[in-house]
Design an enzyme around this catalytic site. Sequence first.
Site, short mmCIF file in Angstrom:
data_model
loop_
_atom_site.label_atom_id
_atom_site.label_comp_id
_atom_site.label_asym_id
_atom_site.label_seq_id
_atom_site.Cartn_x
_atom_site.Cartn_y
_atom_site.Cartn_z
N HIS A 159 -5.23 -42.79 19.88
CA HIS A 159 -4.19 -42.49 20.87
C HIS A 159 -2.85 -43.01 20.37
O HIS A 159 -1.82 -42.30 20.45
CB HIS A 159 -4.56 -43.14 22.21
N GLU A 160 -2.83 -44.23 19.87
CA GLU A 160 -1.58 -44.81 19.38
C GLU A 160 -1.08 -44.10 18.13
O GLU A 160 0.13 -43.88 17.97
CB GLU A 160 -1.76 -46.31 19.13
N HIS A 209 0.72 -41.05 19.11
CA HIS A 209 2.10 -41.33 19.49
C HIS A 209 3.01 -41.32 18.26
O HIS A 209 4.10 -40.76 18.27
CB HIS A 209 2.20 -42.69 20.17
N GLU A 267 1.88 -39.15 27.29
CA GLU A 267 0.58 -39.81 27.33
C GLU A 267 -0.55 -38.79 27.32
O GLU A 267 -1.58 -38.99 26.67
CB GLU A 267 0.47 -40.72 28.56
#
Length: 293
Positions: free
Chosen positions: A144-145, A148, A221
């Site tokens: 997930h990071e 980003h 997100e």
Amino acid sequence: MKRIALFLLTNLAVMLVLSVTLNVLGVNRFLAADGLNVGTLVVFSAVVGFTGAFISLLMSKPMAKWSTGAHVIERPANDAEAWVLETVRRLATKAGVGMPEVAIYEGAANAFATGAFRNSALVAVSTGLLQSMNKEEVEAVLAHEIAHVANGDMVTLTLIQGVVNTFVVFLARIVGSIVDKTVFRTERGTGPGYFITVMVCEIVFGILASIIVAWFSRQREFRADAGSAAYLGTPAPMVNALKRLGGLEPGELPKAMAGFGITDKAGLMALFATHPPIEQRIAALQAARTGRQ
């Protein structure tokens, strides 16, 4: 106290740099005897708005390390650190971005990514998250990071913040000039009514503008969750990680870093939340999985 001091020092440094720069360039001379010079005010607003946002972006990595006490893994001290480092390396390669710095910090379950450039970012994970999740779930959070970073979310968020800042600075001074002339009846130059109104308007407009920034942050997100599912080939690990986070007390991140964290609470202040409710994120992942079947 460290977080508050960091916030105040950063803003003080930005204001000093802006003041010197604007004096040298002469673009702060938008106050004329007969009112505002709109052209000069536009330039002034853009310089203040974007310079402040980009200085904060460029300082994001050192600020994050200091404010969280994050320890950057140079040489893994144990198997857990070695695993985190290798997992981030593998995910970064899959995402097509440069290997970010990887850090671990003490705290409850949370994680964040920050940095001005896609190929030199920082990914940090808390000890609480490592201790409370299994490896598959931690990998989903790290993915997930990395999503980003690959999506350029830090830069995009900074650009949006710069645009919003520009409108706040510009509109506050337009309203200040109108109030000064019509309410305080200042005939030449500017009176105290202008400066008081500008200060009040910057606070009010800044609060309203933060709703726009928060809305964009919530959308990114969803994209980062989808990126995690894509890197791992299935949304199940991210769904499980979110479910586990929903049952934990999320670790508090410094306010300057809150927009880059893995989780955020939505309550009465939902319009200002940088992250959607966990239930919505899980539903989006499950809907995407259903759509692919």
